[in-house]
Design a protein around this motif. Sequence first.
Motif, PDB file in Angstrom:
ATOM      1  N   HIS A 162       0.848  -1.206   0.000  1.00  0.00           N
ATOM      2  CA  HIS A 162       0.000   0.000   0.000  1.00  0.00           C
ATOM      3  C   HIS A 162       0.881   1.252   0.000  1.00  0.00           C
ATOM      4  O   HIS A 162       0.641   2.201  -0.771  1.00  0.00           O
ATOM      5  CB  HIS A 162      -0.934  -0.020   1.210  1.00  0.00           C
ATOM      6  CG  HIS A 162      -1.826   1.172   1.290  1.00  0.00           C
ATOM      7  ND1 HIS A 162      -2.877   1.370   0.418  1.00  0.00           N
ATOM      8  CD2 HIS A 162      -1.807   2.251   2.131  1.00  0.00           C
ATOM      9  CE1 HIS A 162      -3.471   2.512   0.717  1.00  0.00           C
ATOM     10  NE2 HIS A 162      -2.838   3.062   1.755  1.00  0.00           N
ATOM     11  N   LYS A 163       1.902   1.245   0.853  1.00  0.00           N
ATOM     12  CA  LYS A 163       2.828   2.378   0.903  1.00  0.00           C
ATOM     13  C   LYS A 163       3.520   2.551  -0.448  1.00  0.00           C
ATOM     14  O   LYS A 163       3.674   3.675  -0.945  1.00  0.00           O
ATOM     15  CB  LYS A 163       3.878   2.152   2.005  1.00  0.00           C
ATOM     16  CG  LYS A 163       4.912   3.250   2.102  1.00  0.00           C
ATOM     17  CD  LYS A 163       5.942   2.935   3.170  1.00  0.00           C
ATOM     18  CE  LYS A 163       7.032   3.998   3.188  1.00  0.00           C
ATOM     19  NZ  LYS A 163       8.104   3.655   4.119  1.00  0.00           N
ATOM     20  N   GLY A 164       3.940   1.451  -1.063  1.00  0.00           N
ATOM     21  CA  GLY A 164       4.592   1.507  -2.375  1.00  0.00           C
ATOM     22  C   GLY A 164       3.678   2.103  -3.427  1.00  0.00           C
ATOM     23  O   GLY A 164       4.117   2.900  -4.270  1.00  0.00           O
ATOM     24  N   ASN A 165       2.395   1.731  -3.387  1.00  0.00           N
ATOM     25  CA  ASN A 165       1.428   2.299  -4.336  1.00  0.00           C
ATOM     26  C   ASN A 165       1.274   3.801  -4.137  1.00  0.00           C
ATOM     27  O   ASN A 165       1.173   4.560  -5.114  1.00  0.00           O
ATOM     28  CB  ASN A 165       0.066   1.606  -4.204  1.00  0.00           C
ATOM     29  CG  ASN A 165       0.071   0.206  -4.799  1.00  0.00           C
ATOM     30  OD1 ASN A 165       0.885  -0.098  -5.670  1.00  0.00           O
ATOM     31  ND2 ASN A 165      -0.818  -0.649  -4.328  1.00  0.00           N
ATOM     32  N   GLN A 166       1.236   4.237  -2.887  1.00  0.00           N
ATOM     33  CA  GLN A 166       1.133   5.674  -2.612  1.00  0.00           C
ATOM     34  C   GLN A 166       2.375   6.411  -3.122  1.00  0.00           C
ATOM     35  O   GLN A 166       2.267   7.486  -3.716  1.00  0.00           O
ATOM     36  CB  GLN A 166       0.959   5.915  -1.116  1.00  0.00           C
ATOM     37  CG  GLN A 166      -0.407   5.529  -0.598  1.00  0.00           C
ATOM     38  CD  GLN A 166      -0.525   5.763   0.902  1.00  0.00           C
ATOM     39  OE1 GLN A 166       0.443   5.623   1.648  1.00  0.00           O
ATOM     40  NE2 GLN A 166      -1.722   6.116   1.324  1.00  0.00           N
ATOM     41  N   LEU A 167       3.540   5.816  -2.872  1.00  0.00           N
ATOM     42  CA  LEU A 167       4.779   6.435  -3.348  1.00  0.00           C
ATOM     43  C   LEU A 167       4.813   6.492  -4.876  1.00  0.00           C
ATOM     44  O   LEU A 167       5.269   7.474  -5.453  1.00  0.00           O
ATOM     45  CB  LEU A 167       5.996   5.677  -2.818  1.00  0.00           C
ATOM     46  CG  LEU A 167       6.252   5.809  -1.316  1.00  0.00           C
ATOM     47  CD1 LEU A 167       7.314   4.814  -0.857  1.00  0.00           C
ATOM     48  CD2 LEU A 167       6.667   7.234  -0.975  1.00  0.00           C
ATOM     49  N   TRP A 168       4.318   5.435  -5.520  1.00  0.00           N
ATOM     50  CA  TRP A 168       4.265   5.405  -6.980  1.00  0.00           C
ATOM     51  C   TRP A 168       3.351   6.521  -7.491  1.00  0.00           C
ATOM     52  O   TRP A 168       3.702   7.224  -8.441  1.00  0.00           O
ATOM     53  CB  TRP A 168       3.772   4.032  -7.459  1.00  0.00           C
ATOM     54  CG  TRP A 168       3.843   3.889  -8.941  1.00  0.00           C
ATOM     55  CD1 TRP A 168       2.834   4.111  -9.833  1.00  0.00           C
ATOM     56  CD2 TRP A 168       4.983   3.533  -9.706  1.00  0.00           C
ATOM     57  NE1 TRP A 168       3.276   3.896 -11.101  1.00  0.00           N
ATOM     58  CE2 TRP A 168       4.606   3.536 -11.066  1.00  0.00           C
ATOM     59  CE3 TRP A 168       6.297   3.200  -9.378  1.00  0.00           C
ATOM     60  CZ2 TRP A 168       5.477   3.235 -12.085  1.00  0.00           C
ATOM     61  CZ3 TRP A 168       7.169   2.885 -10.404  1.00  0.00           C
ATOM     62  CH2 TRP A 168       6.764   2.907 -11.728  1.00  0.00           C
ATOM     63  N   GLY A 169       2.220   6.679  -6.845  1.00  0.00           N
ATOM     64  CA  GLY A 169       1.301   7.758  -7.230  1.00  0.00           C
ATOM     65  C   GLY A 169       1.944   9.132  -7.037  1.00  0.00           C
ATOM     66  O   GLY A 169       1.793  10.017  -7.882  1.00  0.00           O
ATOM     67  N   LYS A 170       2.673   9.290  -5.938  1.00  0.00           N
ATOM     68  CA  LYS A 170       3.367  10.561  -5.665  1.00  0.00           C
ATOM     69  C   LYS A 170       4.404  10.830  -6.754  1.00  0.00           C
ATOM     70  O   LYS A 170       4.506  11.950  -7.264  1.00  0.00           O
ATOM     71  CB  LYS A 170       4.037  10.503  -4.294  1.00  0.00           C
ATOM     72  CG  LYS A 170       4.821  11.734  -3.937  1.00  0.00           C
ATOM     73  CD  LYS A 170       5.470  11.596  -2.564  1.00  0.00           C
ATOM     74  CE  LYS A 170       6.328  12.801  -2.240  1.00  0.00           C
ATOM     75  NZ  LYS A 170       7.021  12.655  -0.954  1.00  0.00           N
ATOM     76  N   MET A 171       5.159   9.784  -7.113  1.00  0.00           N
ATOM     77  CA  MET A 171       6.181   9.941  -8.140  1.00  0.00           C
ATOM     78  C   MET A 171       5.539  10.304  -9.482  1.00  0.00           C
ATOM     79  O   MET A 171       6.013  11.202 -10.189  1.00  0.00           O
ATOM     80  CB  MET A 171       6.993   8.657  -8.281  1.00  0.00           C
ATOM     81  CG  MET A 171       8.130   8.774  -9.288  1.00  0.00           C
ATOM     82  SD  MET A 171       9.000   7.223  -9.539  1.00  0.00           S
ATOM     83  CE  MET A 171       7.756   6.293 -10.425  1.00  0.00           C
ATOM     84  N   GLN A 172       4.444   9.638  -9.845  1.00  0.00           N
ATOM     85  CA  GLN A 172       3.756   9.936 -11.100  1.00  0.00           C
ATOM     86  C   GLN A 172       3.202  11.365 -11.085  1.00  0.00           C
ATOM     87  O   GLN A 172       3.261  12.068 -12.098  1.00  0.00           O
ATOM     88  CB  GLN A 172       2.634   8.923 -11.358  1.00  0.00           C
ATOM     89  CG  GLN A 172       3.122   7.511 -11.637  1.00  0.00           C
ATOM     90  CD  GLN A 172       4.062   7.455 -12.832  1.00  0.00           C
ATOM     91  OE1 GLN A 172       3.829   8.055 -13.864  1.00  0.00           O
ATOM     92  NE2 GLN A 172       5.148   6.714 -12.672  1.00  0.00           N
TER      93      GLN A 172
END
Length: 192
Positions: A97-107
């Motif tokens: 879940h944290k990785g998905n949030q970070l991915w969204g932040k990066m995008q």
Amino acid sequence: MGIFDDVNRFLEDRLDEFLRNHPQLELSILEDQLHEQQEDTLRLIVDLQRQEKQAQEEIMATAQEIQRWHGWVQKATEKGRMDLAQAAQERENALLHKGNQLWGKMQGCKQRIVKAKELYQEIKKRKEEVHARVMKMEAQASASEKTTSSPPGWNQGYTRIGSSPDPLEEEFRRWEADQELHDLKDRMNKGG
């Protein structure tokens, strides 16, 4: 506070009127503002790129953590320790879940960088247009000064330094004063 508002409005009106009467100054101010916006946009791009890099680093660290917990889930499952396997699975899910949030932040950072770069190019183009107009107005003003100024050479050799009087100017003033005095005497003599 009404008087301050009135004074402020009055000053703004006078400034607007002054700028309307001196369009080259208005363009210079606009050019300065565009320069500041360009600098601000560059700072924003650098900040967004830093945030993107930070998100990438966090994603990599999170991915390594996910792999480690995934390995523990498998190991605990193989050994029949379902209590540890379930706890490890919950941790792995939280990291995903944290990785998905970070991915969204990066995008999001990448999208904002693209938009900021587009804005930077728009500001740069607008600044170049304004600069060209400033240069054109200065050239026109310079050309009109040349056509309306006196013939070259009439004032050659005249150098006024600071506030010291010009000897030639003083000579003319004395001569004019003498002429006026002489004319006044003549009129008085004729009239009297």
